[in-house]
Design a protein around this motif. Structure first.
Motif, PDB file in Angstrom:
ATOM      1  N   ILE A 102      34.190  37.812  -8.783  1.00 42.24           N
ATOM      2  CA  ILE A 102      33.353  36.772  -8.185  1.00 42.24           C
ATOM      3  C   ILE A 102      32.100  37.484  -7.720  1.00 42.24           C
ATOM      4  O   ILE A 102      32.146  38.315  -6.818  1.00 42.24           O
ATOM      5  N   GLY A 103      30.989  37.165  -8.385  1.00 42.03           N
ATOM      6  CA  GLY A 103      29.755  37.864  -8.063  1.00 42.03           C
ATOM      7  C   GLY A 103      29.942  39.353  -8.279  1.00 42.03           C
ATOM      8  O   GLY A 103      30.393  39.792  -9.327  1.00 42.03           O
ATOM      9  N   LYS A 104      29.639  40.135  -7.245  1.00 38.03           N
ATOM     10  CA  LYS A 104      29.702  41.586  -7.403  1.00 38.03           C
ATOM     11  C   LYS A 104      31.040  42.154  -6.936  1.00 38.03           C
ATOM     12  O   LYS A 104      31.219  43.361  -6.856  1.00 38.03           O
ATOM     13  N   LEU A 131      16.871  32.875  -1.771  1.00 35.51           N
ATOM     14  CA  LEU A 131      18.156  32.188  -1.944  1.00 35.51           C
ATOM     15  C   LEU A 131      18.942  32.707  -3.151  1.00 35.51           C
ATOM     16  O   LEU A 131      20.157  32.851  -3.100  1.00 35.51           O
ATOM     17  N   LEU A 132      18.211  33.033  -4.219  1.00 39.40           N
ATOM     18  CA  LEU A 132      18.923  33.508  -5.419  1.00 39.40           C
ATOM     19  C   LEU A 132      19.558  34.885  -5.212  1.00 39.40           C
ATOM     20  O   LEU A 132      20.453  35.281  -5.945  1.00 39.40           O
ATOM     21  N   MET A 133      19.067  35.615  -4.203  1.00 43.22           N
ATOM     22  CA  MET A 133      19.643  36.936  -3.906  1.00 43.22           C
ATOM     23  C   MET A 133      20.684  36.858  -2.790  1.00 43.22           C
ATOM     24  O   MET A 133      21.255  37.873  -2.409  1.00 43.22           O
ATOM     25  N   ASN A 134      20.891  35.660  -2.268  1.00 41.61           N
ATOM     26  CA  ASN A 134      21.837  35.499  -1.164  1.00 41.61           C
ATOM     27  C   ASN A 134      23.227  35.190  -1.735  1.00 41.61           C
ATOM     28  O   ASN A 134      23.439  34.135  -2.336  1.00 41.61           O
ATOM     29  N   GLN A 135      24.160  36.122  -1.556  1.00 43.38           N
ATOM     30  CA  GLN A 135      25.479  35.987  -2.188  1.00 43.38           C
ATOM     31  C   GLN A 135      26.302  34.829  -1.627  1.00 43.38           C
ATOM     32  O   GLN A 135      27.344  34.479  -2.182  1.00 43.38           O
ATOM     33  N   ASP A 136      25.838  34.225  -0.529  1.00 44.39           N
ATOM     34  CA  ASP A 136      26.512  33.016  -0.021  1.00 44.39           C
ATOM     35  C   ASP A 136      26.057  31.779  -0.806  1.00 44.39           C
ATOM     36  O   ASP A 136      26.709  30.739  -0.801  1.00 44.39           O
ATOM     37  N   VAL A 137      24.903  31.880  -1.442  1.00 38.25           N
ATOM     38  CA  VAL A 137      24.332  30.740  -2.166  1.00 38.25           C
ATOM     39  C   VAL A 137      24.728  30.779  -3.637  1.00 38.25           C
ATOM     40  O   VAL A 137      25.128  29.782  -4.229  1.00 38.25           O
ATOM     41  N   ILE A 138      24.617  31.966  -4.215  1.00 41.52           N
ATOM     42  CA  ILE A 138      25.026  32.169  -5.612  1.00 41.52           C
ATOM     43  C   ILE A 138      25.465  33.621  -5.741  1.00 41.52           C
ATOM     44  O   ILE A 138      24.785  34.525  -5.267  1.00 41.52           O
ATOM     45  N   SER A 139      26.613  33.841  -6.364  1.00 41.60           N
ATOM     46  CA  SER A 139      27.172  35.189  -6.446  1.00 41.60           C
ATOM     47  C   SER A 139      26.781  35.876  -7.737  1.00 41.60           C
ATOM     48  O   SER A 139      26.875  35.277  -8.805  1.00 41.60           O
ATOM     49  N   GLY A 140      26.390  37.123  -7.613  1.00 43.89           N
ATOM     50  CA  GLY A 140      26.233  37.937  -8.825  1.00 43.89           C
ATOM     51  C   GLY A 140      24.827  38.076  -9.353  1.00 43.89           C
ATOM     52  O   GLY A 140      24.585  38.830 -10.280  1.00 43.89           O
ATOM     53  N   ILE A 141      23.875  37.314  -8.787  1.00 41.05           N
ATOM     54  CA  ILE A 141      22.493  37.439  -9.237  1.00 41.05           C
ATOM     55  C   ILE A 141      21.863  38.631  -8.513  1.00 41.05           C
ATOM     56  O   ILE A 141      21.986  38.761  -7.305  1.00 41.05           O
ATOM     57  N   GLY A 142      21.181  39.481  -9.262  1.00 43.46           N
ATOM     58  CA  GLY A 142      20.457  40.594  -8.656  1.00 43.46           C
ATOM     59  C   GLY A 142      18.985  40.470  -8.973  1.00 43.46           C
ATOM     60  O   GLY A 142      18.500  39.398  -9.353  1.00 43.46           O
ATOM     61  N   ASN A 143      18.283  41.565  -8.848  1.00 49.16           N
ATOM     62  CA  ASN A 143      16.831  41.552  -8.959  1.00 49.16           C
ATOM     63  C   ASN A 143      16.306  41.141 -10.344  1.00 49.16           C
ATOM     64  O   ASN A 143      15.280  40.485 -10.450  1.00 49.16           O
ATOM     65  N   VAL A 144      17.006  41.545 -11.384  1.00 48.85           N
ATOM     66  CA  VAL A 144      16.534  41.227 -12.730  1.00 48.85           C
ATOM     67  C   VAL A 144      16.680  39.730 -13.002  1.00 48.85           C
ATOM     68  O   VAL A 144      15.700  39.045 -13.328  1.00 48.85           O
ATOM     69  N   TYR A 145      17.891  39.223 -12.830  1.00 46.26           N
ATOM     70  CA  TYR A 145      18.111  37.804 -13.118  1.00 46.26           C
ATOM     71  C   TYR A 145      17.302  36.909 -12.178  1.00 46.26           C
ATOM     72  O   TYR A 145      16.804  35.862 -12.585  1.00 46.26           O
ATOM     73  N   ARG A 146      17.154  37.294 -10.932  1.00 44.78           N
ATOM     74  CA  ARG A 146      16.353  36.489  -9.999  1.00 44.78           C
ATOM     75  C   ARG A 146      14.933  36.266 -10.554  1.00 44.78           C
ATOM     76  O   ARG A 146      14.446  35.146 -10.674  1.00 44.78           O
ATOM     77  N   ALA A 147      14.285  37.380 -10.917  1.00 41.84           N
ATOM     78  CA  ALA A 147      12.913  37.289 -11.411  1.00 41.84           C
ATOM     79  C   ALA A 147      12.834  36.465 -12.697  1.00 41.84           C
ATOM     80  O   ALA A 147      11.958  35.617 -12.864  1.00 41.84           O
ATOM     81  N   GLU A 148      13.758  36.710 -13.588  1.00 44.64           N
ATOM     82  CA  GLU A 148      13.687  36.102 -14.915  1.00 44.64           C
ATOM     83  C   GLU A 148      14.033  34.611 -14.903  1.00 44.64           C
ATOM     84  O   GLU A 148      13.415  33.815 -15.591  1.00 44.64           O
ATOM     85  N   ILE A 149      15.022  34.250 -14.107  1.00 48.06           N
ATOM     86  CA  ILE A 149      15.430  32.840 -14.050  1.00 48.06           C
ATOM     87  C   ILE A 149      14.293  31.995 -13.471  1.00 48.06           C
ATOM     88  O   ILE A 149      13.996  30.905 -13.961  1.00 48.06           O
ATOM     89  N   LEU A 150      13.612  32.518 -12.453  1.00 45.61           N
ATOM     90  CA  LEU A 150      12.492  31.771 -11.869  1.00 45.61           C
ATOM     91  C   LEU A 150      11.314  31.685 -12.839  1.00 45.61           C
ATOM     92  O   LEU A 150      10.658  30.658 -12.943  1.00 45.61           O
ATOM     93  N   PHE A 151      11.078  32.761 -13.562  1.00 46.12           N
ATOM     94  CA  PHE A 151       9.996  32.714 -14.554  1.00 46.12           C
ATOM     95  C   PHE A 151      10.300  31.662 -15.622  1.00 46.12           C
ATOM     96  O   PHE A 151       9.458  30.835 -15.979  1.00 46.12           O
ATOM     97  N   ARG A 152      11.513  31.690 -16.131  1.00 47.72           N
ATOM     98  CA  ARG A 152      11.896  30.747 -17.199  1.00 47.72           C
ATOM     99  C   ARG A 152      11.774  29.302 -16.735  1.00 47.72           C
ATOM    100  O   ARG A 152      11.478  28.409 -17.515  1.00 47.72           O
ATOM    101  N   ALA A 153      12.011  29.094 -15.429  1.00 52.04           N
ATOM    102  CA  ALA A 153      11.938  27.735 -14.886  1.00 52.04           C
ATOM    103  C   ALA A 153      10.510  27.355 -14.499  1.00 52.04           C
ATOM    104  O   ALA A 153      10.237  26.197 -14.171  1.00 52.04           O
ATOM    105  N   GLY A 154       9.610  28.326 -14.479  1.00 54.84           N
ATOM    106  CA  GLY A 154       8.240  28.053 -14.054  1.00 54.84           C
ATOM    107  C   GLY A 154       8.135  27.722 -12.573  1.00 54.84           C
ATOM    108  O   GLY A 154       7.266  26.959 -12.149  1.00 54.84           O
ATOM    109  N   ILE A 155       9.038  28.306 -11.784  1.00 60.46           N
ATOM    110  CA  ILE A 155       9.052  28.019 -10.342  1.00 60.46           C
ATOM    111  C   ILE A 155       8.602  29.253  -9.564  1.00 60.46           C
ATOM    112  O   ILE A 155       9.097  30.367  -9.801  1.00 60.46           O
ATOM    113  N   SER A 156       7.687  29.077  -8.630  1.00 61.49           N
ATOM    114  CA  SER A 156       7.248  30.190  -7.789  1.00 61.49           C
ATOM    115  C   SER A 156       8.393  30.631  -6.876  1.00 61.49           C
ATOM    116  O   SER A 156       9.093  29.791  -6.308  1.00 61.49           O
TER     117      SER A 156
END
Ligand SMILES: [Zn+2]
Length: 264
Positions: free
Chosen positions: A50-52, A154-179
């Protein structure tokens, strides 16, 4: 620090080697010796990520919980290659055919079912785990939409979503076009659902390939490390989608990569 897809891969490997088999557990380095006695010789029911965090459930209702932290590492070798193993091993799991060595974890402990449940309840939903009833998705949406923190945090907060780190955080937001600076409660439900679904999709690629590939046209290929991502570690370079430049900034002490041109 590994992101969730690599912990999931470790769980898959441990299940493949040891699931439904009794395993020997000891601590060559000594620090886990008394805990090892509680589980050695017992059958492993299953291994979950579960997450990390990794949970190795034993038949006697005890669970070995592992969090690698920054320095922790697993190594798997066949029993007949034992002499290739070196270094300070906190825990060794083995049977007559295989060895799994764990070194330098931040957390490695044996806990009971009740403690496992408490930890599970606290952890945010993990996009690499099956979610047939969409309960995990609902939890994520609820936690984001009710928060006044930025989505980058929020994407780096393991209480909100488990397992996302620095790479996925940056990339998921870019793909969504969200600041990354937009607050959770300023997003629409549709945007938050899309963030979750994209995490599920990208991390599935990560679990399968072992690489954090996020560029859409390369998802089914095996790109070089420098080509895998849109913005991660591309600060100062031209954005792959607009005429702008990728920037870097610090958000809560972690490096954040994004494109102000694409992400509003
Ligand atoms: Zn751009």
């Amino acid at each position: 620090m590994p992101e969730g897809h690599s912990v999931q891969r470790t769980a898959d490997e441990l299940n493949k080697l040891f699931k439904n088999k009794p395993v020997q557990v000891d601590s060559p380095q000594g620090r886990f010796a008394s805990e090892a006695k509680l589980i050695t010789g017992k059958k492993i029911i299953r291994v979950r990520a579960i997450g990390k965090q990794l949970f190795i459930d034993f038949e006697n209702k005890l669970t070995c919980r592992v969090h690698l932290g920054i320095y922790g590492k697993w190594r798997f070798v066949p029993k007949n290659k034992e002499e290739t193993l070196t270094g300070a091993v906190r825990v060794r799991f083995y049977d007559s055919e295989n060895i799994a060595d764990l070194r330098g974890p931040t957390v490695c402990e044996v806990i009971d079912t009740k403690s496992v449940k408490l930890i599970e309840r606290r952890l945010g939903p993990d996009p690499t785990n099956p979610d047939p009833k969409k309960l995990q998705l609902a939890k994520f949406v609820d936690r984001v939409l009710s928060s006044k923190s930025s989505i980058g945090l929020l994407l780096m907060n393991q209480d909100v979503i488990s397992g996302i780190g620095n790479v996925y955080r940056a990339e998921i937001l870019f793909r969504a076009g969200i600041s990354p600076h937009v607050l959770g409660n300023q997003l629409t439900q549709g945007q938050v659902v899309a963030l979750w679904e994209d995490s599920v999709r990208l991390m599935k690629v990560g679990v399968k390939t072992g690489f954090m590939i996020t560029r859409e046209e390369l998802l089914t290929k095996k790109p070089k490390k420098a080509d895998r991502n849109y913005v991660y570690k591309r600060e100062g370079l031209g954005c792959l989608r607009c005429s702008g430049t990728v920037v870097i900034e610090l958000m809560a002490t972690r490096k954040l990569y994004w494109c102000p041109g694409c992400q509003r």
